[in-house]
Design a protein around this motif. Structure first.
Motif, PDB file in Angstrom:
ATOM      1  N   ASN A   1     -83.262  16.236 -42.424  1.00  0.00           N
ATOM      2  CA  ASN A   1     -84.352  16.649 -43.639  1.00  0.00           C
ATOM      3  C   ASN A   1     -85.850  17.495 -42.474  1.00  0.00           C
ATOM      4  O   ASN A   1     -86.500  17.990 -43.067  1.00  0.00           O
ATOM      5  CB  ASN A   1     -84.985  14.979 -43.682  1.00  0.00           C
ATOM      6  N   TRP A   2     -85.581  17.790 -41.593  1.00  0.00           N
ATOM      7  CA  TRP A   2     -85.925  18.720 -40.361  1.00  0.00           C
ATOM      8  C   TRP A   2     -85.374  20.070 -40.043  1.00  0.00           C
ATOM      9  O   TRP A   2     -85.465  21.351 -39.368  1.00  0.00           O
ATOM     10  CB  TRP A   2     -86.299  18.281 -39.132  1.00  0.00           C
TER      11      TRP A   2
ATOM     12  N   GLN B   1     -89.181  21.975 -33.257  1.00  0.00           N
ATOM     13  CA  GLN B   1     -89.333  20.671 -34.043  1.00  0.00           C
ATOM     14  C   GLN B   1     -90.083  19.896 -33.473  1.00  0.00           C
ATOM     15  O   GLN B   1     -89.688  19.188 -32.232  1.00  0.00           O
ATOM     16  CB  GLN B   1     -88.953  20.864 -35.037  1.00  0.00           C
TER      17      GLN B   1
ATOM     18  N   VAL C   1     -93.732  22.612 -36.802  1.00  0.00           N
ATOM     19  CA  VAL C   1     -92.132  23.719 -36.088  1.00  0.00           C
ATOM     20  C   VAL C   1     -92.768  24.775 -35.226  1.00  0.00           C
ATOM     21  O   VAL C   1     -93.893  25.263 -36.278  1.00  0.00           O
ATOM     22  CB  VAL C   1     -91.836  24.476 -37.354  1.00  0.00           C
TER      23      VAL C   1
ATOM     24  N   HIS D   1     -95.169  19.631 -41.146  1.00  0.00           N
ATOM     25  CA  HIS D   1     -94.776  19.399 -42.240  1.00  0.00           C
ATOM     26  C   HIS D   1     -94.830  18.093 -42.040  1.00  0.00           C
ATOM     27  O   HIS D   1     -95.158  17.541 -41.517  1.00  0.00           O
ATOM     28  CB  HIS D   1     -93.354  20.041 -42.294  1.00  0.00           C
TER      29      HIS D   1
ATOM     30  N   PRO E   1     -86.699  23.391 -42.433  1.00  0.00           N
ATOM     31  CA  PRO E   1     -88.057  23.623 -42.152  1.00  0.00           C
ATOM     32  C   PRO E   1     -88.104  24.669 -40.359  1.00  0.00           C
ATOM     33  O   PRO E   1     -88.732  25.872 -40.272  1.00  0.00           O
ATOM     34  CB  PRO E   1     -89.063  22.374 -41.373  1.00  0.00           C
TER      35      PRO E   1
ATOM     36  N   ARG F   1     -91.801  15.279 -43.571  1.00  0.00           N
ATOM     37  CA  ARG F   1     -90.755  14.679 -44.344  1.00  0.00           C
ATOM     38  C   ARG F   1     -90.203  13.105 -43.973  1.00  0.00           C
ATOM     39  O   ARG F   1     -90.730  12.850 -43.196  1.00  0.00           O
ATOM     40  CB  ARG F   1     -89.380  15.702 -43.441  1.00  0.00           C
TER      41      ARG F   1
ATOM     42  N   GLN G   1     -84.615  21.623 -32.127  1.00  0.00           N
ATOM     43  CA  GLN G   1     -84.759  20.037 -33.175  1.00  0.00           C
ATOM     44  C   GLN G   1     -84.943  18.739 -33.036  1.00  0.00           C
ATOM     45  O   GLN G   1     -83.836  18.285 -32.226  1.00  0.00           O
ATOM     46  CB  GLN G   1     -83.984  20.141 -34.132  1.00  0.00           C
TER      47      GLN G   1
ATOM     48  N   PHE H   1     -92.026  15.994 -33.291  1.00  0.00           N
ATOM     49  CA  PHE H   1     -93.454  15.126 -34.023  1.00  0.00           C
ATOM     50  C   PHE H   1     -94.679  15.477 -34.064  1.00  0.00           C
ATOM     51  O   PHE H   1     -94.844  15.087 -32.629  1.00  0.00           O
ATOM     52  CB  PHE H   1     -92.696  13.679 -34.119  1.00  0.00           C
TER      53      PHE H   1
END
Length: 264
Positions: free
Chosen positions: A27-28, A140, A258, A199, A31, A201, A111, A142
């Motif tokens: 899901n990432w 990326q 990101v 984002h 992005p 997600r 990521q 969190f």
């Protein structure tokens, strides 16, 4: 200096690809690749690629005139990556000492891995080194726990039963959630941040119980909780997480950003 020290088994890597990639990491991908502006003909490096979900999607974007290398310190992850996409270039290597020349790539991505590096600044410095002038590094991470609509209140509840140490044990994913601190770290590493894209997600779980057990069992908390404490946590998780149920599964929102940068 080695930034990545943990090792996993082939069985764990297969479980990662089978469960965690579709439930969370896939899901990432967009992005990250959209933030990096990955396009036809580029040369891309994905650092700490795991089983390769970012690298293989990047390969689809760059096409036959581009190239993608996925690099990871864990041989088991790369074995699974090769099994999924054997035609791609998978390399063993450490993020703090990338086995590539200076200015070798148009784009470098990373990521959901920076939090696992004992020396994240060294890893960012290496990403900057191998990126050509005018190229892009996209990382990326969190967001911090207070910005997590589901995990924030859930971890606070767990800490009430398991003690304040539970916040730290369940806190790995959020350690780089302060965008300003990450900007400063990038500057120290020779990267100029050009954008921070926020984002939300989803992360998918079969049920509240599945989510709770997944999180608890993937940390040292699993060995420290008494059965009665785990049962209380399970019972009190339902009112916190139950309203995130969609159809026959749980859809947990995850906030992240990101960070897009270019070498200085």
């Amino acid at each position: 200096m080695v930034t990545e020290t943990f090792r996993i088994t082939r069985e764990q890597a297969e479980l990662y690809e089978e469960r965690f990639v579709p439930a969370l990491f896939r899901n990432w991908v967009d992005p990250v690749l959209d933030g990096a502006g990955v396009r036809t003909g580029q040369r891309v490096l994905d650092v700490a690629c795991g089983t390769g979900v970012v690298a293989r999607n990047a390969a689809d974007r760059v096409g036959g005139t581009g190239s993608v290398i996925g690099l990871d310190v864990n041989p088991a992850m790369l074995e699974v990556a090769r099994n999924v996409r054997p035609e791609l270039d998978w390399r063993t290597g450490d993020a703090a000492d990338l086995p590539f020349d200076d200015d070798d790539f148009d784009v470098v991505t990373c990521q959901a891995a920076l939090m696992f590096f004992p020396d994240p600044t060294a890893a960012l410095r290496e990403m900057a080194r191998v990126t050509r002038p005018g190229g892009v590094v996209a990382v990326q991470v969190f967001s911090a726990l207070p910005k997590q609509p589901a995990y924030g209140p859930w971890i606070a509840m767990v800490a009430e039963h398991a003690g304040p140490g539970a916040t730290q044990m369940l806190g790995t994913y959020w350690v780089h959630g302060d965008a300003d601190a990450l900007r400063a770290r990038c500057a120290d590493a020779g990267l100029r941040v050009t954008a921070v894209q926020e984002h939300i997600r989803p992360a998918y779980f079969a049920s509240v119980e599945a989510m709770v057990l997944t999180e608890v069992n993937s940390t040292p908390l699993a060995d420290r909780l008494k059965p009665s404490e785990l049962q209380r946590i399970l019972a009190e998780s339902a009112p916190i997480l139950g309203h995130f149920r969609t159809g026959d599964h749980l859809e947990i929102p995850l906030a992240g950003h990101v960070l897009v940068a270019t070498p200085t």
